[in-house]
Write a protein that holds these residues in place. Structure first.
Motif, PDB file in Angstrom:
ATOM      1  N   ASP A  21       5.026  47.666  53.505  1.00  0.00           N
ATOM      2  CA  ASP A  21       4.951  49.131  53.529  1.00  0.00           C
ATOM      3  C   ASP A  21       3.803  49.693  52.690  1.00  0.00           C
ATOM      4  N   ILE A  22       3.202  48.851  51.849  1.00  0.00           N
ATOM      5  CA  ILE A  22       2.188  49.368  50.929  1.00  0.00           C
ATOM      6  C   ILE A  22       0.830  48.706  51.097  1.00  0.00           C
ATOM      7  N   ALA A  23       0.740  47.617  51.871  1.00  0.00           N
ATOM      8  CA  ALA A  23      -0.528  46.894  52.029  1.00  0.00           C
ATOM      9  C   ALA A  23      -0.939  46.842  53.495  1.00  0.00           C
ATOM     10  N   ASN A  58       0.351  52.093  38.196  1.00  0.00           N
ATOM     11  CA  ASN A  58       1.319  52.543  39.198  1.00  0.00           C
ATOM     12  C   ASN A  58       1.119  54.021  39.539  1.00  0.00           C
ATOM     13  N   ASP A  62      -8.024  50.286  42.808  1.00  0.00           N
ATOM     14  CA  ASP A  62      -7.385  49.896  44.068  1.00  0.00           C
ATOM     15  C   ASP A  62      -8.174  50.448  45.243  1.00  0.00           C
ATOM     16  N   LEU A  98       5.618  43.762  50.619  1.00  0.00           N
ATOM     17  CA  LEU A  98       4.293  44.388  50.644  1.00  0.00           C
ATOM     18  C   LEU A  98       3.988  45.136  51.938  1.00  0.00           C
ATOM     19  N   ILE A 132      -8.168  51.695  49.028  1.00  0.00           N
ATOM     20  CA  ILE A 132      -7.140  52.286  49.878  1.00  0.00           C
ATOM     21  C   ILE A 132      -7.701  52.593  51.264  1.00  0.00           C
ATOM     22  N   ASN A 153      -3.908  55.236  53.436  1.00  0.00           N
ATOM     23  CA  ASN A 153      -2.784  55.359  52.501  1.00  0.00           C
ATOM     24  C   ASN A 153      -2.114  54.038  52.144  1.00  0.00           C
ATOM     25  N   LYS A 154      -2.748  52.931  52.482  1.00  0.00           N
ATOM     26  CA  LYS A 154      -2.219  51.623  52.101  1.00  0.00           C
ATOM     27  C   LYS A 154      -3.287  50.839  51.343  1.00  0.00           C
ATOM     28  N   LYS A 155      -2.830  49.869  50.555  1.00  0.00           N
ATOM     29  CA  LYS A 155      -3.751  49.105  49.723  1.00  0.00           C
ATOM     30  C   LYS A 155      -4.456  48.033  50.554  1.00  0.00           C
ATOM     31  N   ARG A 181       0.876  57.109  41.727  1.00  0.00           N
ATOM     32  CA  ARG A 181       1.549  57.414  42.984  1.00  0.00           C
ATOM     33  C   ARG A 181       1.316  58.875  43.338  1.00  0.00           C
ATOM     34  N   LYS A 184       3.255  62.929  49.517  1.00  0.00           N
ATOM     35  CA  LYS A 184       2.073  62.507  50.288  1.00  0.00           C
ATOM     36  C   LYS A 184       2.198  62.957  51.740  1.00  0.00           C
TER      37      LYS A 184
END
Length: 268
Positions: A167-169, A262, A123, A165, A125, A128-130, A264, A268
């Motif tokens: 919040d994570i991308a 996954n 992945d 997505l 990054i 902190n997001k993908k 994590r 963080k």
């Protein structure tokens, strides 16, 4: 083989050692699927497939990869230069190469030193997001390796993501507030992959454990990672010679993880 000609956006020769021609489409199901069909039908002169949009993009473990217009969605055929030993770390090598290329691209195009990290195993990054990811697809006949396809997806000029997505991308446009050239990024990635393939073809060794230290997202942090029905928690120590994740558990034992997902970061 299905006829994709009516959806071709452009097709150009490439001046690389291992990449000779790329074909770009407005929309495809998946660049990996289309490149695989070409290879199955002995269409070997096209080494790179790019799509403006994927309707059935694939991630690890057959997860759907959200691939709208604005991103760079591409697949390349890997030359037959890899030994069995190379295959075990090839995924990691590709992730390092693409991450380093993205970091250089951001510095050259935007003028900031913002590093792209790799979350084990593949992945990409940013803050902190993908930002993207890679997928290795090995095609076999019986027990023999026939073809290897490397799929790469990078969020470049998207402005929004679905709620699931958001919040994570992220994308380069969201972070840096500037539209960037996907064609230039494509060329730079192919250039660096071509160099990497050339080194592998000459039998050169990477010292991959040291290179990983410079791009690892989770290095030294407490993480949780899933392995089938189990979850492992511990401190990420780096990777081993075969690209496996090294995890120190609460008892001080070092666990080698070859197939986890996954990952994590805790607290963080």
């Amino acid at each position: 083989m299905r006829d994709f000609k009516n959806r071709i956006y452009r097709e150009f020769p490439l001046n690389f050692i291992f990449f000779k021609k790329y074909r770009c489409y407005y929309k495809l199901t998946s660049t990996n699927i289309v490149l695989n069909e070409f290879l199955e039908n002995d269409v070997t002169d096209i080494n790179v497939i790019v799509a403006g949009k994927q309707t059935s993009g694939m991630g690890r473990r057959k997860n759907v990869w959200y691939s709208p217009p604005g991103g760079l969605w591409m697949s390349v055929s890997v030359p037959d230069i890899l030994t069995d030993e190379d295959l075990t770390i090839f995924n990691i090598q590709c992730g390092i190469t693409v991450a380093e290329t993205l970091t250089t691209f951001i510095k050259n195009e935007i003028g900031v030193n913002e590093k792209i990290f790799v979350r084990w195993p593949n992945d990409l990054i940013l803050l902190n997001k993908k930002l993207g990811g890679l997928l290795i697809n090995m095609i076999t006949e019986g027990e023999q390796k026939r073809e290897i396809i490397l799929g790469i997806g990078i969020n470049v000029n998207q402005t929004v993501f679905p709620e699931s997505l958001s919040d994570i991308a992220t994308s380069l446009l969201i972070v840096f507030k500037k539209r960037l050239s996907k064609s230039k990024l494509l060329w730079l990635i192919l250039k660096e992959l071509d160099k990497m393939f050339l080194r592998l073809s000459k039998g050169e060794k990477w010292g991959i454990e040291n290179k990983w230290q410079g791009v690892s997202y989770e290095l030294g942090k407490k993480i949780e990672i899933e392995m089938g029905n189990l979850k492992k928690v511990g401190r990420a120590l780096g990777i081993g010679q075969k690209g496996e994740l090294l995890l120190e558990d609460e008892n001080g034992d070092v666990i080698s993880i070859f197939n986890g997902y996954n990952l994590r970061i805790e607290n963080k």
